[in-house]
Design an enzyme around this catalytic site. Structure first.
Site, PDB file in Angstrom:
ATOM      1  N   HIS A 363      39.684  15.618   4.245  1.00 44.80           N
ATOM      2  CA  HIS A 363      40.244  15.354   5.570  1.00 44.80           C
ATOM      3  C   HIS A 363      40.425  16.614   6.403  1.00 44.80           C
ATOM      4  O   HIS A 363      40.287  16.576   7.625  1.00 44.80           O
ATOM      5  CB  HIS A 363      41.516  14.524   5.451  1.00 44.80           C
ATOM      6  CG  HIS A 363      41.174  13.093   5.214  1.00 44.80           C
ATOM      7  ND1 HIS A 363      40.993  12.591   3.943  1.00 44.80           N
ATOM      8  CD2 HIS A 363      40.871  12.088   6.071  1.00 44.80           C
ATOM      9  CE1 HIS A 363      40.632  11.321   4.055  1.00 44.80           C
ATOM     10  NE2 HIS A 363      40.551  10.994   5.324  1.00 44.80           N
ATOM     11  N   ARG A 470      43.584   8.354  13.651  1.00 44.91           N
ATOM     12  CA  ARG A 470      44.159   8.511  12.302  1.00 44.91           C
ATOM     13  C   ARG A 470      45.661   8.770  12.441  1.00 44.91           C
ATOM     14  O   ARG A 470      46.082   9.914  12.601  1.00 44.91           O
ATOM     15  CB  ARG A 470      43.486   9.670  11.569  1.00 44.91           C
ATOM     16  CG  ARG A 470      42.036   9.429  11.168  1.00 44.91           C
ATOM     17  CD  ARG A 470      41.486  10.583  10.328  1.00 44.91           C
ATOM     18  NE  ARG A 470      40.244  10.246   9.654  1.00 44.91           N
ATOM     19  CZ  ARG A 470      39.030  10.491  10.150  1.00 44.91           C
ATOM     20  NH1 ARG A 470      38.894  11.073  11.319  1.00 44.91           N
ATOM     21  NH2 ARG A 470      37.949  10.158   9.459  1.00 44.91           N
ATOM     22  N   ARG A 506      44.673   3.036  13.540  1.00 42.23           N
ATOM     23  CA  ARG A 506      44.652   2.627  12.138  1.00 42.23           C
ATOM     24  C   ARG A 506      46.064   2.741  11.577  1.00 42.23           C
ATOM     25  O   ARG A 506      46.750   3.732  11.822  1.00 42.23           O
ATOM     26  CB  ARG A 506      43.704   3.552  11.363  1.00 42.23           C
ATOM     27  CG  ARG A 506      43.711   3.267   9.882  1.00 42.23           C
ATOM     28  CD  ARG A 506      42.600   4.000   9.193  1.00 42.23           C
ATOM     29  NE  ARG A 506      42.873   5.415   9.051  1.00 42.23           N
ATOM     30  CZ  ARG A 506      42.000   6.263   8.507  1.00 42.23           C
ATOM     31  NH1 ARG A 506      40.823   5.835   8.088  1.00 42.23           N
ATOM     32  NH2 ARG A 506      42.295   7.522   8.395  1.00 42.23           N
ATOM     33  N   GLU A 604      35.447  -0.044   3.499  1.00 41.38           N
ATOM     34  CA  GLU A 604      35.232   1.277   2.907  1.00 41.38           C
ATOM     35  C   GLU A 604      35.274   1.272   1.384  1.00 41.38           C
ATOM     36  O   GLU A 604      35.139   2.314   0.764  1.00 41.38           O
ATOM     37  CB  GLU A 604      36.169   2.331   3.504  1.00 41.38           C
ATOM     38  CG  GLU A 604      37.613   1.921   3.670  1.00 41.38           C
ATOM     39  CD  GLU A 604      38.459   2.985   4.378  1.00 41.38           C
ATOM     40  OE1 GLU A 604      37.970   4.082   4.669  1.00 41.38           O
ATOM     41  OE2 GLU A 604      39.637   2.693   4.618  1.00 41.38           O
ATOM     42  N   ASN A 627      32.753   7.286   5.085  1.00 44.26           N
ATOM     43  CA  ASN A 627      33.116   8.438   4.229  1.00 44.26           C
ATOM     44  C   ASN A 627      33.579   7.932   2.872  1.00 44.26           C
ATOM     45  O   ASN A 627      33.129   8.405   1.825  1.00 44.26           O
ATOM     46  CB  ASN A 627      34.253   9.245   4.849  1.00 44.26           C
ATOM     47  CG  ASN A 627      33.959   9.668   6.263  1.00 44.26           C
ATOM     48  OD1 ASN A 627      32.798   9.781   6.633  1.00 44.26           O
ATOM     49  ND2 ASN A 627      34.984   9.884   7.056  1.00 44.26           N
ATOM     50  N   ASP A 628      34.502   6.990   2.899  1.00 41.97           N
ATOM     51  CA  ASP A 628      34.976   6.448   1.623  1.00 41.97           C
ATOM     52  C   ASP A 628      33.935   5.545   0.988  1.00 41.97           C
ATOM     53  O   ASP A 628      33.744   5.565  -0.228  1.00 41.97           O
ATOM     54  CB  ASP A 628      36.299   5.700   1.809  1.00 41.97           C
ATOM     55  CG  ASP A 628      37.475   6.654   1.788  1.00 41.97           C
ATOM     56  OD1 ASP A 628      37.511   7.495   0.884  1.00 41.97           O
ATOM     57  OD2 ASP A 628      38.324   6.580   2.690  1.00 41.97           O
ATOM     58  N   ARG A 638      34.746  12.644  -2.704  1.00 39.83           N
ATOM     59  CA  ARG A 638      34.391  13.309  -1.445  1.00 39.83           C
ATOM     60  C   ARG A 638      35.016  14.688  -1.315  1.00 39.83           C
ATOM     61  O   ARG A 638      34.673  15.467  -0.430  1.00 39.83           O
ATOM     62  CB  ARG A 638      34.798  12.413  -0.255  1.00 39.83           C
ATOM     63  CG  ARG A 638      36.282  12.190  -0.127  1.00 39.83           C
ATOM     64  CD  ARG A 638      36.603  11.058   0.833  1.00 39.83           C
ATOM     65  NE  ARG A 638      36.901  11.516   2.179  1.00 39.83           N
ATOM     66  CZ  ARG A 638      37.323  10.720   3.164  1.00 39.83           C
ATOM     67  NH1 ARG A 638      37.472   9.425   2.955  1.00 39.83           N
ATOM     68  NH2 ARG A 638      37.576  11.178   4.354  1.00 39.83           N
ATOM     69  N   CYS A 675      33.061   4.228  11.884  1.00 38.24           N
ATOM     70  CA  CYS A 675      33.884   5.369  12.280  1.00 38.24           C
ATOM     71  C   CYS A 675      33.858   6.468  11.230  1.00 38.24           C
ATOM     72  O   CYS A 675      34.675   7.370  11.245  1.00 38.24           O
ATOM     73  CB  CYS A 675      35.317   4.932  12.570  1.00 38.24           C
ATOM     74  SG  CYS A 675      36.092   4.100  11.190  1.00 38.24           S
TER      75      CYS A 675
HETATM   76  C1  PEP Z   1      36.144   6.700   6.254  1.00 40.27           C
HETATM   77  O1  PEP Z   1      36.530   6.609   5.092  1.00 40.27           O
HETATM   78  O2  PEP Z   1      34.948   6.702   6.595  1.00 40.27           O
HETATM   79  C2  PEP Z   1      37.116   6.847   7.342  1.00 40.27           C
HETATM   80  C3  PEP Z   1      36.744   6.814   8.593  1.00 40.27           C
HETATM   81  O3  PEP Z   1      38.402   7.086   6.985  1.00 40.27           O
HETATM   82  P1  PEP Z   1      38.949   8.496   6.437  1.00 40.27           P
HETATM   83  O4  PEP Z   1      37.846   9.509   6.558  1.00 40.27           O
HETATM   84  O5  PEP Z   1      40.127   8.861   7.249  1.00 40.27           O
HETATM   85  O6  PEP Z   1      39.290   8.173   5.024  1.00 40.27           O
HETATM   86 MG    MG Z   2      38.615   6.166   4.672  1.00 38.53          MG
END
Ligand code: PEP
Ligand code: MG
Length: 759
Positions: A363, A470, A506, A604, A627-628, A638, A675
């Site tokens: 993050h 976020r 979110r 996700e 991302n997740d 990650r 996103c």
């Molecule tokens: C994701 O997981 O793609 C996402 C947008 O949320 P974060 O990166 O905050 O976990």
């Molecule tokens: Mg996420």
């Protein structure tokens, strides 16, 4: 054997420099294996030679002088094959060459094992005996294990050594290069400012003493405070401890006396080290000595010394709270970069970020991207405490960091900085132009935000909405949960600034790598643990307060959308929906005029992929958190730099899942957006558009690049590209095809610029 191994690793890890590391390795292995010879050869990639660096058993004069090319000798063969070679008689092997002056003719049996760190052969460890015999299986296994365990220590000591040479001899400024993981693109040239965790001796940076007498006074004051603390603890426990146990406190106090630890620290300060650095060195030296002792009682004293050191350090740090002076072009260097740290440096001074831990989708990296600050993470071998005040170049495209870069490297990177500025200036012209393909397809581009500063940047860059706010970020930079009123004000600022454009908020997504200082979640496996909606459904008081704050913030603006993170099952959506209904009802009862906002879920986790239609029947929109989703589909953390190379957003399985989600959502006539960071990559954005995504949401920094990519291609061409990619097997090939397609379309400047050769 396990105990021997543990001791060797512990002792070697605590050694101060590469020579001592290697010397300890050969001595300890020779003793543990009872061999007549143990040597270590290190590989110099520039010279392409293995050099004898330390030995027990060969002539010491040969150290540093004898070397072999990778195609010479059995040592070269061990390196080339990257596997052990075990021989009864080395001299009769066809690859054998005699190394003059070493005295190796006395030995016959030979066991060599490669020292491998992150797939690179760093060198070769050799043991030999006079007797003609093969080393047995246990001996071979032992040497392989020691080598595997020590490879990281050797790599680290090599890296530290290369930087040290600079401080010890100002005449020869040596350049060192470290490889990490690219986390935010761009190049930064500036000077290192090291950010250390408090009361951590190993993290104290090197710094010269300014005023020596003031440093000594500061140290003595801290020492007096620790003595006082120990006496107080000793007295308070006196009734409960036996006399002998009480004596332990006297031992502690004696360790702090002038003729022990304290005297040595003062002496080092007088030699020019600042008090914290002097304390670190003295404690380290004592810990090393105690660790090496056979007697378990004495070995335990290492813990005492470390504890005393930490206590004294804590007082010193408290007395001199770090009033860090940030120079222009600060490159902030940390062991573990956190989102909160990003806010500590004035933005006009911050040029780049460097972190030993973490990876491109941590993050902190995501925030750095949204702030447009070049960042490299996962520099696992970086001796980060030694970078204070050093000139650094950070290459956020390739993930490299240069310490004390040469003039040529600096010139090459200055050229890249200039090119980047040109590209950015060109992209600025696109601000008011639509994101429309050459055949007239409009692709809505939204932004991801978290900081209030993001809002202005996003509007400047022509964002049409916020696809992900976020909310955990404002929660992170505080000492306790914000009240409903405070949250309401924070959210109102985002909603008002963007009104009438939609803002997707979110609900709190903590856990994983996002910790709140005042609500610690300690878990073995946090990414599979208590995260996102799982936490907030277990804490309805937190969820309800947050939703109420959002609803109140949106009064009269009506541009709020609420999004639920980390959803795995429909009952979580049902429960969250019920709570949102309840919040709406309560506020209406309190006299507020509020509409139920659109509610959406994030897809996700893999389980959510196969339930998109069920979710879609319950909500107003779907948004993919790629991302997740990538980390869970590929089983790649990650955050972990060791597996960063496996984190592949263009993996065919990830692409397949993304396309499937869009199709399934559309079957229920529910819009689907993305996103995750993939939408911020110009190539990724083109693919997602072709897959049918209705909105792409990304960091503000990359929005102009994505807009330029969309405007530079036709929808028909993007669909052809997707067709072609559907048939491909390999993530890297897909990535390369995307890059070459952008180049063909004259959009090459949107991908990573070339890195100077030979650097
Ligand atoms: C994701 O997981 O793609 C996402 C947008 O949320 P974060 O990166 O905050 O976990
Ligand atoms: Mg996420």
């Amino acid at each position: 054997m396990l105990e021997t191994l543990r001791k060797i690793v512990q002792e070697v890890s605590a050694a101060p420099d590469l020579d001592t590391v290697l010397d300890l390795i050969v001595r300890r292995i020779q003793r543990a294996m009872r061999t007549q010879m143990c040597s270590v050869y290190l590989f110099d990639a520039k010279k392409q030679r293995y050099t004898l660096m330390a030995t027990q058993g060969l002539n010491k004069e040969s150290v540093g002088k004898v070397s072999l090319s990778p195609s010479e000798g059995i040592v070269g063969l061990v390196g080339a094959r990257a596997e052990p070679i075990n021989l009864e008689d080395a001299a009769s092997h066809p690859a054998f060459i005699y190394l003059q002056g070493t005295g190796e003719e006395r030995f016959h049996s030979f066991l060599g094992v490669p020292i491998i760190h992150q797939r690179d052969v760093l060198g070769v460890l050799v043991v030999q005996q006079k007797e003609r015999r093969r080393f047995d299986e246990n001996e071979e296994a032992f040497l392989v294990t020691v080598s595997a365990q020590l490879a990281g220590v050797i790599a680290h000591a090599e890296a530290t050594g290369s930087i040290h040479m600079v401080s010890e001899n100002h005449q020869t400024i040596l350049e060192s290069r470290f490889e990490g993981v690219p986390a935010a693109s761009g190049v930064a040239i500036g000077s290192g400012v090291v950010k250390t965790p408090p009361a951590d001796l190993s993290a104290v940076p090197d710094r010269p003493a300014g005023d020596i007498e003031a440093e000594i006074r500061q140290f003595n004051r801290a020492l007096a405070a620790v003595r006082r603390d120990i006496r107080v603890v000793g007295r308070s426990l006196s009734k409960r401890l036996r006399h002998e146990e009480q004596a332990l406190f006297d031992v502690y106090l004696r360790m702090l006396e002038d003729n022990a630890l304290a005297g040595e620290v003062v002496e080092r300060i007088r030699r020019g080290n600042w008090a914290q650095g002097a304390l670190r060195d003295v404690v380290k030296a004592h810990v090393r000595e105690f660790n090496a002792m056979e007697d378990p009682y004495l070995r335990e004293r290492a813990t005492d010394i470390r504890d005393l050191g930490r206590r004294v350090l804590a007082y010193m740090q408290e007395a001199a709270p770090s009033q860090i002076e940030y120079p222009d072009n600060t490159i902030l260097v940390a062991d573990e970069l956190t989102p909160a740290m990003l806010g500590e440096v004035p933005t006009d001074k911050l040029a780049g970020l460097v972190s030993v831990h973490g990876s491109g989708n941590s993050h902190a990296a995501i925030l750095a991207r949204s702030m447009g600050i070049p960042t490299v993470m996962g520099l696992v071998d970086l001796p980060y405490t030694q970078l204070e005040g050093r000139t650094l170049i950070l290459d956020g495209y390739s993930g490299r960091v240069y310490v004390n870069p040469s003039d040529e490297v600096q010139a090459a990177y200055q050229e890249i900085v200039r090119e980047d500025q040109e590209v950015a200036a060109g992209l600025e012209q696109l601000r008011d132009k639509p994101a429309e393909t050459s055949d007239g397809f409009r692709m809505p581009l939204w932004v991801n935000t978290g900081l209030i500063a993001d809002v202005e940047r996003s509007l400047e860059r022509g964002a049409e909405g916020i696809g992900l706010y976020r909310t955990e970020i404002p929660f992170m930079v505080r000492d306790f949960f914000p009240s409903e009123q405070e949250q309401m004000q924070t959210y109102r600022a985002q909603l008002a600034a963007f009104s009438p454009r939609p803002v997707t908020m979110r609900t709190l997504d903590i856990g994983g790598d996002k910790a709140l200082p005042y609500f610690p979640i300690k878990e073995e496996n946090p990414f599979l643990g208590w995260r996102g909606i799982r936490v907030t459904l277990d804490h309805p008081e937190i969820f309800l307060v947050q939703v109420r704050a959002m609803l109140r913030a949106a009064e009269g603006l009506d541009n709020l959308r609420i999004m639920l993170p980390m959803v795995t099952s429909v009952h979580e959506v049902d429960e969250a929906n019920r709570m949102i209904d309840r919040a709406v009802r309560e506020l209406r009862e309190e006299g507020m005029i509020t509409e139920r906002p659109p509610v959406g879920v994030m897809v996700e986790v893999p389980a959510a992929v196969y339930q998109v239609r069920r979710f879609a029947r319950r909500v107003d929109f779907i948004s993919v958190g790629s991302n997740d989703l990538t980390q869970y589909l590929l089983a790649v953390d990650r955050n972990n730099p060791r597996v960063a190379g496996l984190y592949a957003p263009y993996h065919p399985s990830v692409l397949r899942a993304l396309e499937y989600i869009a199709q399934e959502a559309h079957k229920e006539n529910v819009p689907v957006s993305i996103c995750g960071e993939m939408a911020a990559d110009p190539g990724g954005a083109i693919l997602l558009m072709a897959m049918g995504y209705d909105v792409l949401s990304m960091n503000a920094t990359n929005l102009p690049k994505v807009k330029s990519a969309i405007r530079g291609i036709s929808y028909a061409r993007a669909s052809e590209l997707l067709d072609q990619i559907r048939k491909m097997d390999d993530a890297e090939e897909i990535h390369l095809l995307l890059r070459s397609t952008l180049q063909e379309l004259g959009l090459g400047q949107l991908t990573r610029p070339s890195i100077p050769d030979g650097t």
